[in-house]
Design a protein around this motif. Structure first.
Motif, PDB file in Angstrom:
ATOM      1  N   SER A 192       0.827  -1.205   0.000  1.00 32.74           N
ATOM      2  CA  SER A 192       0.000   0.000   0.000  1.00 32.74           C
ATOM      3  C   SER A 192       0.862   1.256   0.000  1.00 32.74           C
ATOM      4  N   ALA A 193       1.938   1.230   0.770  1.00 32.51           N
ATOM      5  CA  ALA A 193       2.831   2.387   0.835  1.00 32.51           C
ATOM      6  C   ALA A 193       3.515   2.626  -0.510  1.00 32.51           C
ATOM      7  N   ILE A 194       3.927   1.566  -1.184  1.00 35.49           N
ATOM      8  CA  ILE A 194       4.594   1.693  -2.488  1.00 35.49           C
ATOM      9  C   ILE A 194       3.659   2.354  -3.499  1.00 35.49           C
ATOM     10  N   PHE A 195       2.431   1.885  -3.544  1.00 41.13           N
ATOM     11  CA  PHE A 195       1.494   2.449  -4.519  1.00 41.13           C
ATOM     12  C   PHE A 195       1.067   3.859  -4.133  1.00 41.13           C
ATOM     13  N   ALA A 196       0.971   4.128  -2.833  1.00 40.15           N
ATOM     14  CA  ALA A 196       0.642   5.487  -2.395  1.00 40.15           C
ATOM     15  C   ALA A 196       1.731   6.468  -2.820  1.00 40.15           C
TER      16      ALA A 196
END
Length: 221
Positions: A192-196
């Motif tokens: 989730s952090a990578i895509f955010a």
């Protein structure tokens, strides 16, 4: 820590999202400008069509529009937009759906810009013998565009995020890959952090750039 990314085309997914955004943005700007011209047209039929289109499309969820392009246009009516393989067909249908939806918001942003142009500008155009179309394209719209760069930037940022809806019809963009990675990997927070971060890297520079452009081209009244 990032070994699980091997085997996933992360850059390809974001590149597909960028392509969706660019093609849909161009289409939305063209169709949205045409709708804005209809909204201020002296022809009642054109005004009625423009008003009805904007009010109807803005109140339909984007997911419904995207799914309709696949189930309604392609699978029921056989509309393939000149493509042969399913990947290209779904991509083009997603662009069509995003364009149809976003153009309604572009239209309203432009119409607000048209309303900021002093009435004397239009009257002067008529006094020079310009037709409605000539006055709109040569006098009114150039000033309107300069006054709505910030609203159009917000529409563009919203469009970038809305491209995730294309995953509903199988377009291989970031949201579809994210869902696949979450299903396959036990790294929910990290994924989730990578895509955010990826979305921030795409939208934040666009907002800052267009905000700077808005300050440079703003009409001084």
């Amino acid at each position: 820590m990032f070994d699980f990314l091997q085997g996933y085309d992360l850059l390809g997914a974001f590149w597909t999202m960028v392509q969706l955004t660019v093609y849909s943005a161009v289409g939305s700007l063209v169709w949205g400008t045409a709708l804005a011209a209809m909204r201020v047209s002296p022809v009642p039929l054109m005004r009625g069509f423009g008003t009805a289109y904007v009010n109807v499309v803005r109140n339909i969820p984007l997911t419904v529009i995207i799914v309709f392009t696949s189930l309604g246009l392609f699978q029921t009516l056989g509309v393939s937009l000149g493509a042969q393989d399913f990947t290209t067909i779904n991509f083009r249908l997603a662009v069509l759906g995003l364009t149809a939806y976003t153009s309604a918001f572009v239209c309203e942003a432009l119409r607000s810009g048209i309303n900021t142009v002093p009435l004397g500008q239009t009257e002067a155009a008529r006094a020079l013998g310009l037709t409605f179309t000539q006055g709109l394209t040569l006098v009114v719209l150039p000033q309107a565009f300069r006054s709505v760069v910030n609203p159009l930037a917000n529409v563009l940022i919203a469009l970038t995020k809305n491209t995730t809806v294309a995953a509903a019809i199988g377009v291989a963009e970031a949201a579809l890959l994210m869902r696949e990675m979450i299903e396959n990997e036990a790294q929910l927070i990290l994924i989730s952090a990578i895509f955010a971060v990826g979305f921030i890297c795409l939208t934040l520079p666009v907002g800052l750039l267009l905000g700077w452009v808005a300050g440079k081209v703003a009409v001084k009244r």
